[in-house]
Design an enzyme around this catalytic site. Structure first.
Site, PDB file in Angstrom:
ATOM      1  N   GLU A 244       9.552  -2.007 -19.880  1.00 17.50           N
ATOM      2  CA  GLU A 244       7.667  -1.551 -19.111  1.00 17.50           C
ATOM      3  C   GLU A 244       8.476   0.080 -18.258  1.00 17.50           C
ATOM      4  OE1 GLU A 244       7.272  -1.546 -15.285  1.00 17.50           O
ATOM      5  OE2 GLU A 244       7.707  -3.628 -15.137  1.00 17.50           O
TER       6      GLU A 244
ATOM      7  N   LYS B  82       6.875 -10.053  -7.624  1.00 19.38           N
ATOM      8  CA  LYS B  82       7.283  -9.154  -6.021  1.00 19.38           C
ATOM      9  C   LYS B  82       6.930  -9.754  -4.655  1.00 19.38           C
ATOM     10  CE  LYS B  82       5.652  -6.092  -8.507  1.00 19.38           C
ATOM     11  NZ  LYS B  82       4.821  -4.983  -8.912  1.00 19.38           N
TER      12      LYS B  82
HETATM   13  N1  PSU Z   1       8.820  -4.650 -10.805  1.00 19.38           N
HETATM   14  C1  PSU Z   1       8.980  -3.748  -9.673  1.00 19.38           C
HETATM   15  N2  PSU Z   1       8.573  -2.736 -10.093  1.00 19.38           N
HETATM   16  C2  PSU Z   1       7.389  -1.989 -10.067  1.00 19.38           C
HETATM   17  C3  PSU Z   1       6.437  -2.852 -11.159  1.00 19.38           C
HETATM   18  C4  PSU Z   1       7.001  -4.234 -11.363  1.00 19.38           C
HETATM   19  O1  PSU Z   1      10.622  -4.010  -9.559  1.00 19.38           O
HETATM   20  O2  PSU Z   1       7.101  -0.909  -9.660  1.00 19.38           O
HETATM   21  C5  PSU Z   1       5.127  -2.376 -11.097  1.00 19.38           C
HETATM   22  C6  PSU Z   1       5.152  -3.054 -13.058  1.00 19.38           C
HETATM   23  O3  PSU Z   1       4.706  -2.296 -13.736  1.00 19.38           O
HETATM   24  C7  PSU Z   1       3.866  -4.805 -13.161  1.00 19.38           C
HETATM   25  C8  PSU Z   1       3.075  -3.651 -11.748  1.00 19.38           C
HETATM   26  O4  PSU Z   1       3.503  -4.695 -13.478  1.00 19.38           O
HETATM   27  O5  PSU Z   1       4.198  -3.267 -10.960  1.00 19.38           O
HETATM   28  C9  PSU Z   1       1.684  -4.169 -11.017  1.00 19.38           C
HETATM   29  O6  PSU Z   1       1.151  -3.422 -10.640  1.00 19.38           O
HETATM   30  P1  PSU Z   1      -0.325  -4.128 -10.269  1.00 19.38           P
HETATM   31  O7  PSU Z   1       0.292  -5.200  -8.467  1.00 19.38           O
HETATM   32  O8  PSU Z   1      -0.982  -2.792  -9.637  1.00 19.38           O
HETATM   33  O9  PSU Z   1      -1.112  -4.621 -11.096  1.00 19.38           O
END
Ligand code: PSU
Ligand code: MN
Length: 312
Positions: A35, A169
């Site tokens: 990603e 996370k």
């Molecule tokens: N993992 C990390 N750092 C990030 C992310 C994931 O170590 O910044 C990102 C990924 O792209 C994940 C997103 O899909 O955060 C999720 O965001 P949200 O909670 O707004 O869906």
């Protein structure tokens, strides 16, 4: 491999592959997708660029081709040539592209960093079977008020792809996230331990769907799922290396403070995850950033091995 060629040829107006990815497809070298929201939103520059290059290197050393996904000039990029990766990491205004705004970002011609959900949609279109990230999105801790649940979960379900991560996370409500994964019939496998990890934590005390001992084992399960014609995406949760895992007693108060502080500042929605990650980097003097980088490197290595095992 043939599928990806067909797809690219049919959609030349929408897709651009890097030089290396094109070569790999011709030489039948397996691909691992990465990603780019993690570069544009998840980490500060220049660590973001160093991390991106490092994980590409780790995957290449395994004889597998990395394909960092992004949106540039109205096209889906499958792989970024080195000069483009450099330029992308330096951009200041980049859309955070999930499955919901993928099409409109292509239309707008704005640059976009793809999240897990945005990336998985591209992987599915391009028949890439393995995707590597740091941690997936999930159910946020204030869900009862905000209803904030990442589109990552739905996208994993629909993806038919192996997502290699270090779990959800840590900033999320971990047990609710794993519950929801189960509701969605997404198996959450743990790598070489019984319990599930959660990003900076190795052990959540929650039992995994199945303990996976080798890349070959997950490849077999994937092939069973495919032959049964019931392949939801699979989640392979790879615990952060011990040396870089963070202590819950130390981190939990900081996360709770961060969640509260951002709520007071009305930071919600798409901005919440990047803002919380940034807050923690500051409060821990970079400890969370270092651990974030190390866990992604660990996932990249495993993802490459899984791609090789699938190829056999
Ligand atoms: N993992 C990390 N750092 C990030 C992310 C994931 O170590 O910044 C990102 C990924 O792209 C994940 C997103 O899909 O955060 C999720 O965001 P949200 O909670 O707004 O869906
Ligand atoms: Mn959200």
């Amino acid at each position: 491999m043939l599928m990806i060629k067909k797809f690219i040829n049919k959609n030349k107006h929408l897709i651009k592959c890097s030089r290396e990815v094109l070569k790999a497809i011709d030489n039948k070298i397996p691909l691992v997708a990465l990603e780019s929201s993690i570069i544009s939103h998840g980490m500060p520059y220049p660590q973001s660029l160093e991390m991106a290059k490092e994980i590409e290197g780790i995957i290449k050393d395994e004889g597998v081709q990395p394909a960092t996904l992004a949106i540039l000039d109205g096209k889906i990029q499958i792989g970024l040539d080195p000069e483009i990766l450099d330029a992308f990491a330096k951009l200041r205004y980049v859309e955070k592209v999930s499955s919901s705004n993928l099409n409109s970002t292509i239309f707008s011609k704005k640059p976009g960093g793809t999240t897990v959900s945005g990336s998985l949609r591209i992987c599915k279109l391009a028949s890439i079977c393995v995707f590597v990230t740091g941690g997936i999105g999930g159910v946020h801790r204030d869900v009862s008020e905000s209803m904030d649940v990442s589109s990552d979960l739905q996208a994993i379900k629909e993806s038919e792809i192996i997502t290699v991560c270090a779990g959800p996370k840590t900033i999320l409500d971990i047990s609710k996230t794993y519950e929801l994964l189960e509701t969605l019939s997404i198996p959450a496998f743990s790598y070489r331990q019984n319990n599930l990890p959660a990003f900076w934590y190795r052990d959540t005390k929650l039992q995994s769907t199945h303990r996976i001992e080798s890349p070959e084992a997950i490849a077999k399960i994937y092939s069973i799922a495919r032959s049964m014609n019931c392949c939801n995406g699979l989640l392979l949760c790879n615990p952060i290396p011990k040396k870089y895992s963070l202590d819950q007693m130390y981190l939990e108060p900081l996360i709770l403070n961060g969640v509260m502080k951002l709520k007071k500042s009305n930071i919600t929605g798409k901005e919440l995850t990047p803002s919380l990650l940034k807050y923690l980097v500051e409060k821990t003097n970079g400890k969370t950033l270092l651990s974030n980088i190390e866990l992604i490197k660990n996932n990249a290595m495993l993802g490459a091995k899984v791609a090789k095992a699938l190829d056999h």
